[in-house]
Motif scaffolding. Sequence first.
Motif, PDB file in Angstrom:
ATOM      1  N   PRO A 163      13.784   2.124   1.999  1.00 38.13           N
ATOM      2  CA  PRO A 163      14.336   1.036   2.189  1.00 38.13           C
ATOM      3  C   PRO A 163      13.611  -0.010   3.224  1.00 38.13           C
ATOM      4  O   PRO A 163      13.571  -1.314   3.105  1.00 38.13           O
ATOM      5  CB  PRO A 163      15.796   1.449   2.840  1.00 38.13           C
ATOM      6  N   LEU A 164      13.010   0.668   4.212  1.00 36.65           N
ATOM      7  CA  LEU A 164      12.196  -0.182   4.987  1.00 36.65           C
ATOM      8  C   LEU A 164      11.174  -0.880   4.581  1.00 36.65           C
ATOM      9  O   LEU A 164      11.019  -2.126   4.745  1.00 36.65           O
ATOM     10  CB  LEU A 164      11.897   0.718   6.343  1.00 36.65           C
ATOM     11  N   LEU A 165      10.220  -0.286   3.899  1.00 41.60           N
ATOM     12  CA  LEU A 165       9.177  -0.711   3.216  1.00 41.60           C
ATOM     13  C   LEU A 165       9.584  -1.767   2.122  1.00 41.60           C
ATOM     14  O   LEU A 165       8.923  -2.923   2.076  1.00 41.60           O
ATOM     15  CB  LEU A 165       8.331   0.222   2.304  1.00 41.60           C
ATOM     16  N   ALA A 166      10.596  -1.623   1.350  1.00 35.46           N
ATOM     17  CA  ALA A 166      11.121  -2.507   0.618  1.00 35.46           C
ATOM     18  C   ALA A 166      11.591  -3.989   1.312  1.00 35.46           C
ATOM     19  O   ALA A 166      11.517  -5.116   0.860  1.00 35.46           O
ATOM     20  CB  ALA A 166      12.235  -2.072  -0.323  1.00 35.46           C
ATOM     21  N   ASP A 188       3.583   7.025  12.712  1.00 36.11           N
ATOM     22  CA  ASP A 188       3.619   7.435  11.484  1.00 36.11           C
ATOM     23  C   ASP A 188       2.775   8.699  11.333  1.00 36.11           C
ATOM     24  O   ASP A 188       2.770   9.525  10.570  1.00 36.11           O
ATOM     25  CB  ASP A 188       3.730   6.362  10.392  1.00 36.11           C
ATOM     26  N   ARG A 189       1.429   8.258  11.774  1.00 33.59           N
ATOM     27  CA  ARG A 189       0.214   9.140  11.614  1.00 33.59           C
ATOM     28  C   ARG A 189       0.574  10.528  12.138  1.00 33.59           C
ATOM     29  O   ARG A 189      -0.165  11.571  11.914  1.00 33.59           O
ATOM     30  CB  ARG A 189      -1.178   8.615  12.254  1.00 33.59           C
ATOM     31  N   VAL A 190       1.616  10.624  12.969  1.00 35.32           N
ATOM     32  CA  VAL A 190       1.893  11.881  13.826  1.00 35.32           C
ATOM     33  C   VAL A 190       3.078  12.402  13.341  1.00 35.32           C
ATOM     34  O   VAL A 190       3.255  13.497  12.988  1.00 35.32           O
ATOM     35  CB  VAL A 190       2.124  11.526  15.405  1.00 35.32           C
ATOM     36  N   THR A 191       3.894  11.517  12.906  1.00 39.86           N
ATOM     37  CA  THR A 191       5.545  12.067  12.568  1.00 39.86           C
ATOM     38  C   THR A 191       5.617  12.017  11.234  1.00 39.86           C
ATOM     39  O   THR A 191       6.668  12.493  10.501  1.00 39.86           O
ATOM     40  CB  THR A 191       6.478  11.380  13.470  1.00 39.86           C
ATOM     41  N   ARG A 192       5.059  11.061  10.417  1.00 37.01           N
ATOM     42  CA  ARG A 192       5.200  10.573   9.041  1.00 37.01           C
ATOM     43  C   ARG A 192       6.516   9.938   8.859  1.00 37.01           C
ATOM     44  O   ARG A 192       7.303  10.300   8.007  1.00 37.01           O
ATOM     45  CB  ARG A 192       4.815  11.726   7.924  1.00 37.01           C
ATOM     46  N   ALA A 193       7.152   9.364  10.054  1.00 36.07           N
ATOM     47  CA  ALA A 193       8.464   9.163  10.007  1.00 36.07           C
ATOM     48  C   ALA A 193       8.692   7.565   9.009  1.00 36.07           C
ATOM     49  O   ALA A 193      10.092   7.530   8.529  1.00 36.07           O
ATOM     50  CB  ALA A 193       8.782   8.592  11.255  1.00 36.07           C
ATOM     51  N   TYR A 194       7.803   7.044   8.774  1.00 37.19           N
ATOM     52  CA  TYR A 194       7.879   5.814   8.176  1.00 37.19           C
ATOM     53  C   TYR A 194       7.519   5.762   6.653  1.00 37.19           C
ATOM     54  O   TYR A 194       7.990   4.728   6.032  1.00 37.19           O
ATOM     55  CB  TYR A 194       7.320   4.573   8.886  1.00 37.19           C
ATOM     56  N   LEU A 238       2.695  -2.897   5.712  1.00 37.86           N
ATOM     57  CA  LEU A 238       4.191  -2.809   5.618  1.00 37.86           C
ATOM     58  C   LEU A 238       4.769  -2.236   6.916  1.00 37.86           C
ATOM     59  O   LEU A 238       5.822  -2.352   7.192  1.00 37.86           O
ATOM     60  CB  LEU A 238       4.748  -2.200   4.533  1.00 37.86           C
ATOM     61  N   LEU A 239       3.849  -1.515   7.579  1.00 41.08           N
ATOM     62  CA  LEU A 239       4.054  -1.301   9.075  1.00 41.08           C
ATOM     63  C   LEU A 239       3.426  -2.002  10.305  1.00 41.08           C
ATOM     64  O   LEU A 239       2.258  -2.309   9.891  1.00 41.08           O
ATOM     65  CB  LEU A 239       3.925   0.358   9.315  1.00 41.08           C
ATOM     66  N   THR A 240       4.036  -2.169  11.182  1.00 45.52           N
ATOM     67  CA  THR A 240       3.409  -2.546  12.602  1.00 45.52           C
ATOM     68  C   THR A 240       2.397  -1.519  13.006  1.00 45.52           C
ATOM     69  O   THR A 240       2.430  -0.499  12.750  1.00 45.52           O
ATOM     70  CB  THR A 240       4.372  -2.842  13.670  1.00 45.52           C
ATOM     71  N   ALA A 241       1.579  -2.058  13.928  1.00 43.09           N
ATOM     72  CA  ALA A 241       0.594  -1.195  14.508  1.00 43.09           C
ATOM     73  C   ALA A 241       1.239   0.003  15.153  1.00 43.09           C
ATOM     74  O   ALA A 241       0.712   1.095  15.191  1.00 43.09           O
ATOM     75  CB  ALA A 241      -0.313  -1.888  15.509  1.00 43.09           C
ATOM     76  N   HIS A 293       0.786  -1.170   0.001  1.00 46.77           N
ATOM     77  CA  HIS A 293      -0.016  -0.005  -0.151  1.00 46.77           C
ATOM     78  C   HIS A 293       0.980   1.155   0.000  1.00 46.77           C
ATOM     79  O   HIS A 293       1.948   1.210   0.137  1.00 46.77           O
ATOM     80  CB  HIS A 293      -1.096  -0.094   1.151  1.00 46.77           C
ATOM     81  N   GLY A 294       0.117   2.701  -0.252  1.00 45.92           N
ATOM     82  CA  GLY A 294       0.867   3.493  -0.449  1.00 45.92           C
ATOM     83  C   GLY A 294       0.917   4.412   1.094  1.00 45.92           C
ATOM     84  O   GLY A 294       0.492   3.716   2.121  1.00 45.92           O
ATOM     85  N   SER A 295       1.670   5.341   1.067  1.00 39.85           N
ATOM     86  CA  SER A 295       1.963   6.222   2.235  1.00 39.85           C
ATOM     87  C   SER A 295       0.495   6.665   2.849  1.00 39.85           C
ATOM     88  O   SER A 295      -0.545   6.939   2.241  1.00 39.85           O
ATOM     89  CB  SER A 295       2.893   7.474   1.886  1.00 39.85           C
ATOM     90  N   GLY A 296       0.653   6.345   4.195  1.00 36.10           N
ATOM     91  CA  GLY A 296      -0.652   6.668   5.055  1.00 36.10           C
ATOM     92  C   GLY A 296      -1.848   5.727   4.914  1.00 36.10           C
ATOM     93  O   GLY A 296      -2.739   5.884   5.432  1.00 36.10           O
TER      94      GLY A 296
END
Length: 220
Positions: A86-89, A75-81, A66-69, A36-39
């Motif tokens: 590289p992490l998503l891949a 990420d919803r707060v900081t958009r860090a991920y 692709l992200l854990t809970a 999936h895409g960002s967010g």
Amino acid sequence: MRRDASMSTTVPVPGAWLEAEVAQPPRSRGVVLFAHGSGSSRFSPRNQAVAAHLNGVGLATVLLDLLTAEEDEEDRVTRAYRFDIPLLAERLVGAVDWVARSPELADLPVGCFGASTGAAAALIAAARRPAGVSAVVSRGGRPDLADAYLPAVKAPTLLIVGGNDPEVLALNRDAAERIGGPVRVEVVAGATHLFEEPGALDQVARLAGDWFLDCVSPAR
């Protein structure tokens, strides 16, 4: 379009366990991993609609977070991920490896469907697992973010972009020139980035289904 009954599961990848929804029609011809895409998440209504069509034409699907809970909450707060390609891949490569070990899916050829930043993850997975990924489809994706991996992508790749999404269309056309294997850019006339226009997402689903069936299941 009706989705086959799906099963919730967790996918082990290096450093994490990822939530996923798996649907496998009888006599599946292949399996498609969704990035999936960002967010977004495995509950993306657009990806679920495409997955429903793929199930209907005989392809199993794995809708994957692709992200854990905990990472998603941060990420919803900081958009860090969301732009940590590289992490998503790495996570998607881990999911490709998981499919290869899965008793139910291991014998099926694998395709990757990526949306937005997930398209870059899909292309990197194809470059890093050339024997494990048979085809890639991108919906409104950012293949340019795969950057140095593009020439190593040998899997047939379909880049679907809305005709009214000019910046992303330009990025896709530039990336297509760098991809090392067969590639096609398909423009959905009148569609914007999220393909919200009537009939646009149905066209994406049909294009993706035809591409995957041609690439992962030649004997249609």
